[in-house]
Motif scaffolding. Structure first.
Motif, PDB file in Angstrom:
ATOM      1  N   GLY A  99       0.789  -1.230   0.000  1.00  9.43           N
ATOM      2  CA  GLY A  99       0.000   0.000   0.000  1.00  9.43           C
ATOM      3  C   GLY A  99       0.819   1.276   0.000  1.00  9.43           C
ATOM      4  N   LEU A 100       2.073   1.216  -0.421  1.00  8.71           N
ATOM      5  CA  LEU A 100       2.911   2.415  -0.443  1.00  8.71           C
ATOM      6  C   LEU A 100       2.667   3.279  -1.678  1.00  8.71           C
ATOM      7  CD1 LEU A 100       6.252   0.856   0.845  1.00  8.71           C
ATOM      8  CD2 LEU A 100       4.475   2.040   2.158  1.00  8.71           C
ATOM      9  N   THR A 101       2.061   2.717  -2.708  1.00 11.19           N
ATOM     10  CA  THR A 101       1.705   3.479  -3.910  1.00 11.19           C
ATOM     11  C   THR A 101       0.258   3.152  -4.276  1.00 11.19           C
ATOM     12  OG1 THR A 101       2.370   1.771  -5.492  1.00 11.19           O
ATOM     13  CG2 THR A 101       4.074   3.327  -4.785  1.00 11.19           C
ATOM     14  N   ASP A 102      -0.337   4.018  -5.084  1.00 10.90           N
ATOM     15  CA  ASP A 102      -1.735   3.800  -5.471  1.00 10.90           C
ATOM     16  C   ASP A 102      -1.860   3.282  -6.903  1.00 10.90           C
ATOM     17  OD1 ASP A 102      -1.023   6.097  -6.797  1.00 10.90           O
ATOM     18  OD2 ASP A 102      -2.736   7.281  -6.127  1.00 10.90           O
ATOM     19  N   PHE A 103      -0.791   2.726  -7.435  1.00  6.82           N
ATOM     20  CA  PHE A 103      -0.824   2.149  -8.775  1.00  6.82           C
ATOM     21  C   PHE A 103      -0.272   0.725  -8.717  1.00  6.82           C
ATOM     22  CE2 PHE A 103       3.173   4.475  -8.347  1.00  6.82           C
ATOM     23  CZ  PHE A 103       4.107   3.518  -8.691  1.00  6.82           C
ATOM     24  N   ALA A 104      -0.431   0.017  -9.821  1.00 13.17           N
ATOM     25  CA  ALA A 104       0.092  -1.343  -9.934  1.00 13.17           C
ATOM     26  C   ALA A 104       1.127  -1.384 -11.056  1.00 13.17           C
ATOM     27  CB  ALA A 104      -1.044  -2.329 -10.216  1.00 13.17           C
ATOM     28  N   VAL A 105       1.875  -2.469 -11.120  1.00 16.43           N
ATOM     29  CA  VAL A 105       2.928  -2.638 -12.121  1.00 16.43           C
ATOM     30  C   VAL A 105       2.753  -3.975 -12.828  1.00 16.43           C
ATOM     31  CG1 VAL A 105       5.415  -2.933 -12.453  1.00 16.43           C
ATOM     32  CG2 VAL A 105       4.577  -1.213 -10.849  1.00 16.43           C
ATOM     33  N   ILE A 106       2.863  -3.945 -14.140  1.00 18.06           N
ATOM     34  CA  ILE A 106       2.983  -5.174 -14.933  1.00 18.06           C
ATOM     35  C   ILE A 106       4.449  -5.242 -15.365  1.00 18.06           C
ATOM     36  CG2 ILE A 106       2.376  -6.371 -17.066  1.00 18.06           C
ATOM     37  CD1 ILE A 106      -0.360  -4.993 -16.947  1.00 18.06           C
ATOM     38  N   PRO A 107       5.190  -6.240 -14.904  1.00 21.92           N
ATOM     39  CA  PRO A 107       6.600  -6.338 -15.292  1.00 21.92           C
ATOM     40  C   PRO A 107       6.763  -7.014 -16.657  1.00 21.92           C
ATOM     41  CG  PRO A 107       6.050  -8.106 -13.792  1.00 21.92           C
ATOM     42  CD  PRO A 107       4.805  -7.259 -13.929  1.00 21.92           C
ATOM     43  N   HIS A 108       7.964  -6.925 -17.216  1.00 23.03           N
ATOM     44  CA  HIS A 108       8.342  -7.635 -18.446  1.00 23.03           C
ATOM     45  C   HIS A 108       7.560  -7.153 -19.671  1.00 23.03           C
ATOM     46  CE1 HIS A 108      10.435 -10.194 -15.657  1.00 23.03           C
ATOM     47  NE2 HIS A 108       9.302 -10.592 -15.114  1.00 23.03           N
ATOM     48  N   TYR A 109       7.186  -5.871 -19.689  1.00 24.73           N
ATOM     49  CA  TYR A 109       6.401  -5.332 -20.810  1.00 24.73           C
ATOM     50  C   TYR A 109       7.127  -5.572 -22.129  1.00 24.73           C
ATOM     51  CZ  TYR A 109       3.747  -1.939 -23.570  1.00 24.73           C
ATOM     52  OH  TYR A 109       2.974  -1.329 -24.530  1.00 24.73           O
ATOM     53  N   ASN A 110       6.411  -6.135 -23.079  1.00 21.94           N
ATOM     54  CA  ASN A 110       6.885  -6.436 -24.435  1.00 21.94           C
ATOM     55  C   ASN A 110       8.109  -7.343 -24.475  1.00 21.94           C
ATOM     56  OD1 ASN A 110       4.785  -5.245 -25.785  1.00 21.94           O
ATOM     57  ND2 ASN A 110       5.818  -3.287 -26.031  1.00 21.94           N
ATOM     58  N   ASN A 111       8.274  -8.184 -23.462  1.00 23.78           N
ATOM     59  CA  ASN A 111       9.329  -9.192 -23.452  1.00 23.78           C
ATOM     60  C   ASN A 111       8.740 -10.465 -24.059  1.00 23.78           C
ATOM     61  OD1 ASN A 111      10.900 -11.461 -22.625  1.00 23.78           O
ATOM     62  ND2 ASN A 111      11.745 -10.295 -20.928  1.00 23.78           N
ATOM     63  N   PRO A 112       9.322 -10.962 -25.154  1.00 26.85           N
ATOM     64  CA  PRO A 112       8.758 -12.155 -25.808  1.00 26.85           C
ATOM     65  C   PRO A 112       8.647 -13.373 -24.903  1.00 26.85           C
ATOM     66  CG  PRO A 112      10.509 -11.197 -27.144  1.00 26.85           C
ATOM     67  CD  PRO A 112      10.496 -10.453 -25.839  1.00 26.85           C
ATOM     68  N   GLY A 113       9.436 -13.419 -23.839  1.00 19.21           N
ATOM     69  CA  GLY A 113       9.359 -14.534 -22.894  1.00 19.21           C
ATOM     70  C   GLY A 113       8.139 -14.465 -21.989  1.00 19.21           C
ATOM     71  N   PHE A 114       7.431 -13.334 -22.025  1.00 21.98           N
ATOM     72  CA  PHE A 114       6.230 -13.130 -21.215  1.00 21.98           C
ATOM     73  C   PHE A 114       5.122 -12.571 -22.107  1.00 21.98           C
ATOM     74  CE2 PHE A 114       9.873 -12.916 -18.452  1.00 21.98           C
ATOM     75  CZ  PHE A 114       9.500 -13.674 -17.356  1.00 21.98           C
ATOM     76  N   PRO A 115       4.556 -13.389 -22.991  1.00 18.12           N
ATOM     77  CA  PRO A 115       3.592 -12.882 -23.981  1.00 18.12           C
ATOM     78  C   PRO A 115       2.354 -12.244 -23.366  1.00 18.12           C
ATOM     79  CG  PRO A 115       3.596 -15.288 -23.961  1.00 18.12           C
ATOM     80  CD  PRO A 115       4.744 -14.834 -23.105  1.00 18.12           C
ATOM     81  N   GLU A 116       1.992 -12.628 -22.129  1.00 18.03           N
ATOM     82  CA  GLU A 116       0.822 -12.019 -21.494  1.00 18.03           C
ATOM     83  C   GLU A 116       1.079 -10.553 -21.126  1.00 18.03           C
ATOM     84  OE1 GLU A 116       3.005 -14.132 -18.106  1.00 18.03           O
ATOM     85  OE2 GLU A 116       2.725 -14.407 -20.245  1.00 18.03           O
ATOM     86  N   ALA A 117       2.337 -10.108 -21.176  1.00 19.70           N
ATOM     87  CA  ALA A 117       2.685  -8.725 -20.859  1.00 19.70           C
ATOM     88  C   ALA A 117       3.026  -7.921 -22.113  1.00 19.70           C
ATOM     89  CB  ALA A 117       3.856  -8.696 -19.879  1.00 19.70           C
ATOM     90  N   CYS A 118       2.681  -8.433 -23.275  1.00 22.84           N
ATOM     91  CA  CYS A 118       3.003  -7.770 -24.535  1.00 22.84           C
ATOM     92  C   CYS A 118       1.767  -7.141 -25.177  1.00 22.84           C
ATOM     93  CB  CYS A 118       3.613  -8.769 -25.521  1.00 22.84           C
ATOM     94  SG  CYS A 118       5.196  -9.441 -24.998  1.00 22.84           S
ATOM     95  N   GLY A 119       1.943  -5.953 -25.719  1.00 26.46           N
ATOM     96  CA  GLY A 119       0.928  -5.292 -26.527  1.00 26.46           C
ATOM     97  C   GLY A 119      -0.459  -5.280 -25.916  1.00 26.46           C
ATOM     98  N   LEU A 120      -1.440  -5.767 -26.689  1.00 30.32           N
ATOM     99  CA  LEU A 120      -2.831  -5.765 -26.242  1.00 30.32           C
ATOM    100  C   LEU A 120      -3.068  -6.672 -25.040  1.00 30.32           C
ATOM    101  CD1 LEU A 120      -4.710  -5.710 -29.673  1.00 30.32           C
ATOM    102  CD2 LEU A 120      -4.352  -3.813 -28.074  1.00 30.32           C
ATOM    103  N   ASN A 121      -2.208  -7.667 -24.854  1.00 34.00           N
ATOM    104  CA  ASN A 121      -2.348  -8.530 -23.676  1.00 34.00           C
ATOM    105  C   ASN A 121      -2.095  -7.736 -22.395  1.00 34.00           C
ATOM    106  OD1 ASN A 121      -2.995 -10.834 -25.129  1.00 34.00           O
ATOM    107  ND2 ASN A 121      -0.880 -11.503 -25.287  1.00 34.00           N
ATOM    108  N   ALA A 122      -1.141  -6.821 -22.415  1.00 36.61           N
ATOM    109  CA  ALA A 122      -0.894  -5.980 -21.235  1.00 36.61           C
ATOM    110  C   ALA A 122      -2.115  -5.110 -20.952  1.00 36.61           C
ATOM    111  CB  ALA A 122       0.345  -5.113 -21.455  1.00 36.61           C
ATOM    112  N   GLU A 123      -2.756  -4.621 -21.999  1.00 36.58           N
ATOM    113  CA  GLU A 123      -3.976  -3.825 -21.823  1.00 36.58           C
ATOM    114  C   GLU A 123      -5.094  -4.659 -21.204  1.00 36.58           C
ATOM    115  OE1 GLU A 123      -7.056  -1.222 -24.573  1.00 36.58           O
ATOM    116  OE2 GLU A 123      -5.051  -1.659 -25.321  1.00 36.58           O
ATOM    117  N   LYS A 124      -5.234  -5.901 -21.666  1.00 39.17           N
ATOM    118  CA  LYS A 124      -6.247  -6.806 -21.112  1.00 39.17           C
ATOM    119  C   LYS A 124      -5.963  -7.074 -19.634  1.00 39.17           C
ATOM    120  CE  LYS A 124      -7.701 -10.330 -23.618  1.00 39.17           C
ATOM    121  NZ  LYS A 124      -7.822 -11.650 -24.287  1.00 39.17           N
ATOM    122  N   TRP A 125      -4.703  -7.315 -19.298  1.00 37.13           N
ATOM    123  CA  TRP A 125      -4.280  -7.560 -17.919  1.00 37.13           C
ATOM    124  C   TRP A 125      -4.558  -6.333 -17.068  1.00 37.13           C
ATOM    125  CZ3 TRP A 125       1.348  -9.678 -16.933  1.00 37.13           C
ATOM    126  CH2 TRP A 125       1.600  -9.809 -15.562  1.00 37.13           C
ATOM    127  N   ALA A 126      -4.166  -5.155 -17.540  1.00 32.51           N
ATOM    128  CA  ALA A 126      -4.352  -3.912 -16.785  1.00 32.51           C
ATOM    129  C   ALA A 126      -5.828  -3.642 -16.497  1.00 32.51           C
ATOM    130  CB  ALA A 126      -3.739  -2.745 -17.540  1.00 32.51           C
TER     131      ALA A 126
END
Length: 112
Positions: free
Chosen positions: A47-74
């Motif tokens: 609770g130290l910040t009021d935002f969240a983080v998705i790591p590994h953005y656009n890293n091919p090893g983490f396809p769920e964090a790439c492009g539109l998938n990151a938007e879906k996750w967010a």
């Protein structure tokens, strides 16, 4: 991720352990090799910040964090979200957020 008020993570096989996630649902992500399904869990952080983080953005090893998938996750996280790659950090001083990056990142507003 742990310093945020809320965080989300994806798992192929959710870990067993103590505690209960705030939410858990299977989400289908689109990749170059087809669709993958991962469990998306949200939990409470420190609770130290009021935002969240998705790591590994656009890293091919983490396809769920790439492009539109990151938007879906967010969209599943009840907070504003920064998707950041391995060359990006977020600095917070006295409530002021600064993105320090030599890579790629994207900001997603809090879902309505």
């Amino acid at each position: 991720m742990a310093v945020n008020a809320v965080f989300g993570e994806t798992e192929s096989n959710p870990r067993a352990g103590s505690g209960t996630p705030l939410t858990m649902e299977n989400v289908v992500f689109t990749t170059g090799e087809g669709e993958i399904t991962k469990a998306l869990l949200t939990g409470k952080g420190a609770g130290l910040t009021d935002f969240a983080v998705i790591p590994h953005y656009n890293n091919p090893g983490f396809p769920e964090a790439c492009g539109l998938n990151a938007e879906k996750w967010a969209a599943k996280i009840p907070a504003a979200v920064y998707a950041i790659d391995e060359q990006t950090a977020i600095k917070v001083v006295a409530g002021k957020v600064e993105v320090v990056s030599e890579g790629e990142w994207k900001f997603f507003s809090k879902p309505a």
